[in-house]
Write a protein that holds these residues in place. Structure first.
Motif, short mmCIF file in Angstrom:
data_model
loop_
_atom_site.label_atom_id
_atom_site.label_comp_id
_atom_site.label_asym_id
_atom_site.label_seq_id
_atom_site.Cartn_x
_atom_site.Cartn_y
_atom_site.Cartn_z
N ALA A 193 64.08 35.76 -11.96
CA ALA A 193 63.53 36.61 -10.89
C ALA A 193 64.64 37.45 -10.26
O ALA A 193 64.46 38.63 -9.99
N THR A 233 67.50 38.40 -11.67
CA THR A 233 67.96 39.46 -12.58
C THR A 233 66.91 40.56 -12.72
O THR A 233 67.23 41.65 -13.18
N LEU A 234 65.67 40.29 -12.33
CA LEU A 234 64.63 41.32 -12.36
C LEU A 234 64.56 42.08 -11.05
O LEU A 234 63.64 42.86 -10.82
N GLY A 235 65.50 41.79 -10.17
CA GLY A 235 65.59 42.56 -8.92
C GLY A 235 64.66 42.08 -7.81
O GLY A 235 64.50 42.76 -6.81
#
Lengths: 226, 365
Positions: A122, A124-126
């Protein structure tokens, strides 16, 4: 038969679980986010304390803090003219204090069970930290959080020791179901005591059924049907 | 390594103390996928996690260049450490890390912000062949579908770097081969930097243009994948790239050597044997089978490199024979699935072409 203990207990248990539920979840989140293990252990110990202390001792501290001469109690009396000790809010205060550790610990356990890779993914997905908490951690910890809530509700409903210290046993005001059972037995009215006992058993059993039902539903939807 | 596409280039220098060893790795990744090949527990995943910002190294730097622009993701000297949210680095987890509480659609949309959200999610569903599965939950999908959702989710986020952590280790063999081809296509179309971590030699060879061989937190060798496989330089690297036969040597001339572990076999190399060379390797596929007549013609020549085949032990695989010679050498030769008798394929002689000798440094294990 006097219905007021049932009414008082329902009111107390409902309000206290509302407070405990959110307070417990929030505390659990705050504690798992602490990075230093020593701080983690300290806060965990403090928040769990009411669970391991005798209820009368917890009640003793509440009385010290919220009594008319206690620091918090005096503040409320001076500024809001509200007397907390030996009034109905005191039953809520006692129930919240005693049920809080169950909610906090269940929520924390459920949060820690969530695969850390999900949180990392989550991030790394911003996704923001609050969004991650709501949509990833909490959403995947529903069964554990629900069962914590039910346990805390049942604990609040059954609160006796701390309640008797800070709220007393005033008929029609602070006499909850467990208090009523005690009073009726003390007065030798076994039949009335049986009535109250039956009500408590019914509510307690129903709570566990709700807990199992909710856990089953939360799990089932995402697995069934290909 | 030159970045010929002029696009993104990742420079990483990572130092971190792990439980039983120290991770010390620096590399650059530009055009084409970079592979990090190493055994499990060698620090590969930790390297990727450092780049993504999931863990923080003890020291070092991680910098992403794009033409003239330069983005510092981490630098221990300046104390800069970007949050993972701000790095624009996508991470494909070994088990995909799909959110089990969200549908396929919601998973893909998780990293997309703004008005484009719906449109981009739809595009990704289309591109990754997930149309019709939008409302399914991850647990209702096959392993291959789960991986496609995870890739779609990363691609929808449009990261500058994608990190692939053992992407096929959780899969059946037959599925793996198909999905490798899919991934190869996706990586080819992708404009950013990609780094793949694996312990599978074939996977690294197929998907990565450049490669780092890693062991115990250190790089043993790095370079162009094909060159690295052709000339692995050290014994350890040779072993990693799948060289079955490695022997210590004694130099006997400018081009000649004696293989000490293969019964003192005399061999001739097409290159001069340098002073640092301590071992020789031969890939199991590089032997030439010879009949008695053919062998007779090589016999008197110094580059003959003949080995008599005596008492071989033969083991049958679906498409190959594994033959072990008396002196311990492994020979692999292709066979038809219909053939089951090794008798006719076992020649009286094997020959090693001088160009097939791999000259190595270091000690064989």
């Amino acid at each position: 038969m006097d219905w007021s203990p049932i009414l008082i207990s329902m009111k107390t248990a409902s309000l206290s679980i509302f407070v405990t539920f959110f307070l417990g979840i929030f505390s659990a989140w705050a504690v798992i986010r602490l990075e230093h293990p020593a701080w983690k252990a300290f806060w965990d110990g403090l928040l769990t304390l009411p669970l391991v202390l005798p209820p009368t001792v917890a009640g003793f501290f509440l009385l010290y803090l919220f009594g008319v001469k206690g620091p918090v109690g005096k503040f409320f009396l001076d500024f809001f003219s509200v007397k907390i000790a030996f009034s109905w809010p005191a039953t809520v205060l006692a129930a919240v204090t005693m049920s809080f550790p169950l909610m906090y610990r269940s929520a924390r356990g459920a949060f820690e069970q969530v695969n850390p890779d999900l949180v990392a993914a989550a991030r790394t997905l911003g996704m923001g930290e609050w969004e991650i908490f709501r949509n990833v951690i909490l959403a995947n910890a529903v069964p554990g959080v629900v069962s914590g809530g039910v346990l805390a509700f049942a604990r609040g409903l059954g609160e006796f020791g701390a309640t008797s210290m800070i709220a007393g046993n005033i008929a029609g005001k602070t006499r909850t179901l467990p208090m009523a059972v005690y009073s009726e037995v003390a007065a030798g009215n076994m039949e009335a005591a049986w009535m109250y006992v039956a009500v408590i058993v019914f509510i307690a059993f129903a709570s566990v059924m709700v807990m199992n039902g909710a856990a089953w539903k939360a799990e089932g939807g995402k697995r069934r049907g290909k | 390594m030159e970045n010929e596409t002029g696009g993104f280039c990742l420079e990483a220098d990572i130092k971190k103390q792990l439980k039983s060893f120290r991770l010390e790795l620096s590399f650059q990744a530009g055009g084409g996928c970079l592979g990090i090949l190493g055994p499990s527990g060698c620090g590969k995943s930790m390297t990727l996690k450092s780049i993504a910002g999931i863990v923080t190294p003890d020291s070092g730097s991680i910098i992403l260049r794009n033409g003239e622009s330069r983005r510092v993701l981490y630098d221990s000297r300046t104390g800069r450490n970007e949050r993972p949210q701000a790095r624009k680095v996508g991470y494909l987890f070994q088990n995909y890390a799909l959110f089990p509480n969200m549908t396929v659609e919601e998973n893909i949309a998780a990293g997309v912000r703004g008005r484009e959200r719906r449109k981009k999610t739809g595009e990704m569903l289309e591109r990754f062949g997930l149309v019709g599965l939008e409302k399914r939950y991850p647990l209702q999908l096959s392993g291959g579908q789960q991986q496609r959702v995870a890739l779609a989710r990363i691609m929808a986020y449009e990261p500058d770097v994608i990190l692939l952590d053992e992407p096929f280790s959780a899969m059946d063999t037959h599925l793996r081969e198909k999905l490798r081809l899919e991934l190869q296509k996706i990586l080819k179309e992708y404009g950013g930097v990609s780094v793949l971590v694996t312990h599978d030699r074939d996977e690294a060879y197929q998907l990565c243009r450049n490669m780092v061989l890693m062991d115990q937190g250190k790089a043993m060798a790095a370079g162009d994948t094909r060159e690295l496989f052709q000339n692995p330089v050290t014994c350890k690297a040779a072993r990693f790239t799948g060289c079955k036969n490695i022997s210590r040597i004694r130099r006997t001339g400018e081009h000649t050597l004696q293989a000490l572990d293969w019964g003192g076999l005399e061999l001739f190399a097409d290159r001069p044997i340098g002073d640092g060379i301590t071992a020789v390797g031969i890939r199991a596929h590089d032997f030439e089978p010879l009949s008695q007549g053919e062998a007779d013609r090589w016999k008197e020549r110094e580059d003959g490199n003949l080995i008599p085949v005596r008492e071989p032990s033969v083991s049958e695989m679906p498409f190959e024979w594994y033959v072990t010679l008396e002196n311990g050498l492994w020979w692999k030769t292709e066979k038809s699935i219909h053939a089951h008798s090794a008798g006719e394929v076992i020649p009286p002689w094997l020959r090693i072409p001088p160009s097939a000798l791999i000259l190595l440094t270091g000690e064989p294990e």
